[in-house]
Design a protein around this motif. Sequence first.
Motif, PDB file in Angstrom:
ATOM      1  N   SER A   6     -64.903  89.981  13.391  1.00  0.00           N
ATOM      2  CA  SER A   6     -64.104  91.047  13.988  1.00  0.00           C
ATOM      3  C   SER A   6     -64.947  91.702  15.071  1.00  0.00           C
ATOM      4  CB  SER A   6     -63.700  92.075  12.927  1.00  0.00           C
ATOM      5  OG  SER A   6     -64.834  92.782  12.446  1.00  0.00           O
ATOM      6  N   SER A   7     -64.436  92.739  15.664  1.00  0.00           N
ATOM      7  CA  SER A   7     -65.175  93.407  16.733  1.00  0.00           C
ATOM      8  C   SER A   7     -66.416  94.113  16.226  1.00  0.00           C
ATOM      9  CB  SER A   7     -64.262  94.422  17.436  1.00  0.00           C
ATOM     10  OG  SER A   7     -63.813  95.403  16.503  1.00  0.00           O
ATOM     11  N   SER A   8     -66.475  94.389  14.922  1.00  0.00           N
ATOM     12  CA  SER A   8     -67.603  95.150  14.383  1.00  0.00           C
ATOM     13  C   SER A   8     -68.417  94.415  13.324  1.00  0.00           C
ATOM     14  CB  SER A   8     -67.100  96.462  13.786  1.00  0.00           C
ATOM     15  OG  SER A   8     -66.190  96.208  12.722  1.00  0.00           O
ATOM     16  N   ARG A   9     -67.946  93.242  12.864  1.00  0.00           N
ATOM     17  CA  ARG A   9     -68.667  92.565  11.783  1.00  0.00           C
ATOM     18  C   ARG A   9     -68.422  91.056  11.846  1.00  0.00           C
ATOM     19  NH1 ARG A   9     -71.464  94.167   7.509  1.00  0.00           N
ATOM     20  NH2 ARG A   9     -71.071  96.343   8.060  1.00  0.00           N
ATOM     21  N   ILE A  10     -69.462  90.283  11.451  1.00  0.00           N
ATOM     22  CA  ILE A  10     -69.346  88.821  11.405  1.00  0.00           C
ATOM     23  C   ILE A  10     -69.907  88.330  10.075  1.00  0.00           C
ATOM     24  CG2 ILE A  10     -71.575  88.451  12.566  1.00  0.00           C
ATOM     25  CD1 ILE A  10     -70.355  85.960  13.868  1.00  0.00           C
ATOM     26  N   SER A  64     -73.162  88.842   5.744  1.00  0.00           N
ATOM     27  CA  SER A  64     -72.323  89.648   6.620  1.00  0.00           C
ATOM     28  C   SER A  64     -73.217  90.538   7.488  1.00  0.00           C
ATOM     29  CB  SER A  64     -71.363  90.508   5.795  1.00  0.00           C
ATOM     30  OG  SER A  64     -70.532  91.282   6.636  1.00  0.00           O
ATOM     31  N   PHE A  65     -72.926  90.613   8.768  1.00  0.00           N
ATOM     32  CA  PHE A  65     -73.718  91.388   9.701  1.00  0.00           C
ATOM     33  C   PHE A  65     -72.820  92.380  10.440  1.00  0.00           C
ATOM     34  CE2 PHE A  65     -75.690  87.261   9.234  1.00  0.00           C
ATOM     35  CZ  PHE A  65     -77.036  87.551   9.093  1.00  0.00           C
ATOM     36  N   ARG A  66     -73.315  93.607  10.582  1.00  0.00           N
ATOM     37  CA  ARG A  66     -72.613  94.582  11.426  1.00  0.00           C
ATOM     38  C   ARG A  66     -72.972  94.318  12.879  1.00  0.00           C
ATOM     39  NH1 ARG A  66     -73.467  99.425  13.779  1.00  0.00           N
ATOM     40  NH2 ARG A  66     -75.629  99.539  13.043  1.00  0.00           N
ATOM     41  N   LEU A  67     -71.977  94.357  13.764  1.00  0.00           N
ATOM     42  CA  LEU A  67     -72.183  94.038  15.174  1.00  0.00           C
ATOM     43  C   LEU A  67     -72.196  95.306  16.015  1.00  0.00           C
ATOM     44  CD1 LEU A  67     -69.799  90.949  15.517  1.00  0.00           C
ATOM     45  CD2 LEU A  67     -72.261  90.968  15.112  1.00  0.00           C
TER      46      LEU A  67
END
Length: 557
Positions: A63-67, A79-82
């Motif tokens: 998503s725009s904020s997490r991958i 899971s990583f916060r972007l």
Amino acid sequence: MPIRSFLVTQVTLSHQLPFLRALVKVLKMKHRILGALAAVVATCLIPSVLVAGIFSGVVKSVSSSRISVQGKSSKVNKSFRLPRSVKVSLDGKTSNVRRLKAGQQVTIFTSSSGLVTRIRATSDSAPTPKPSPKTTPNPEPKPPKTTNTTPSSPSPRTNSNRTGSSQSEWSQFRGPNRDNISTERGLLKSWSNNGPRLAWTARGMGKGYSTVSMANGMLYTMGLLGSREVVVAIQADNGQIAWTKEYASGRGKLNVGDGPRSTPAIVDGKVYTLGGHGDLICLNAESGDILWQKNILQEFQGSNIGWGISESVLVDGNKVICTPGGSRGTMVALDKDSGSLIWRSQVPGNHKASYSSPIIANVGGVKQYVTFTSSAVIGVRASDGEPLWGNASSANGTANCSAPLFFRDTVFSASGYGTGGTLLSLRSSNSRTQAQQVYHTDDMKNHHGGMVVVDGYLYGSNDPGVMTCIELRSGRIAWQNRSVGKGAVTFADGHIYLRSEQGPIALIEANPSAYREKGRFRQPNQSGDKTWAHPVIAGGKLFLRDHDVLLAYDVKQ
């Protein structure tokens, strides 16, 4: 433990008197505030141990904020916060998070605080490199000094024996097929007087003659930092060191220059290295964690050689192949996941370890490992380690360094010290292989820079430093030129890259009709020692290692 006791035991009294007076006041406050303060103080007094990280795998969701990514080797989802500042590249071009999607291959780079700084992604439609073009001239060169007969089979062209590495990368010594051939296309056809553009310079590799391997956007090499022998991972696009892992310390000096000589192999998310004193290590390619290690000289009762173990191990299927040259194994096959013994081959004769590295040969349905020991070129059956054949005509009594070349049921090997090269013809039947000498030539006394075959012609440096092209099947000389002197060769996109041991690098057209130089330059920051690390062409760049310094040049058109 009461909170007051916890705080006092964590602070050095002689240096923290003002701090303690402040604590006395704080202890008079409400218990809720005191508990919160204790947590803050504990955090300050017990620092976190965070390091920069790399994680490679397949995108599961984004998503725009997490991958969310599933690891290549561990199969664990992370899971990583972007952050908004994250940099994204897709198929080598600048992109953005919106173009990431499930199923893509990605490498996530994080800072020491765990923040994602960069994402490198490959789309499903990423182009596959095409094979290098072939040259076709057929000159009538002068005859060499040769003996014996010529084979009736057609000229060898390319080596079809794969070792499990991606053809678009350089994940082991001498490239995808261990034949000094790069699959890169669209490279510069000539250089200016200053050479190609220097993209970046990295430092921190330490001493050593190990060159680099490349996989998943990372470079791997080995070095000596003080008394510590280390493996180093470097980001291929900018030269930043991702991790450094020590595997041995205080092993002592090696003759003619300190530091490891071998080049890592990268397979299935693991890095395999062999140190100058026989330390074989398997590491996690993402983190640098050591998964297993052993000393092959100790385990197989071998002894170190004059200038140190220089073999770059071969990883083939589930086997790691190396040559300890000991009384308990001339060549051995180890399980690549555990390091346990699969088979050991005791080849008749006094075959100690040498400075060469093994290759794969498939002859008449018999797969075998071919290497140059201290006394001969040998072939060992891949399935069980059974010795098949040997030939000593290209061996010298000092150091056999260059790896053999296999092409269409023939093996060419050569060494220096006045010896020269030999072509062998291999024939198999009933799971056995016989080797027959075709010729021996004095015109390819190749010391340690390696050789390469392109369209049936062999190119290499002939001692004392004459670049030479010969027709492989007959041994006839096509041309000779002093060029930049004695050095190491690699082929890419129609050209030979020749790196002189004195420093200069030349670009030579791979054409047997004549020597045609398309440019040369001298690297900056030269160490002053011999530049023995072989040149590597991968990812549109030319990589040159010179002890502590690694240089990357843009060679794409």
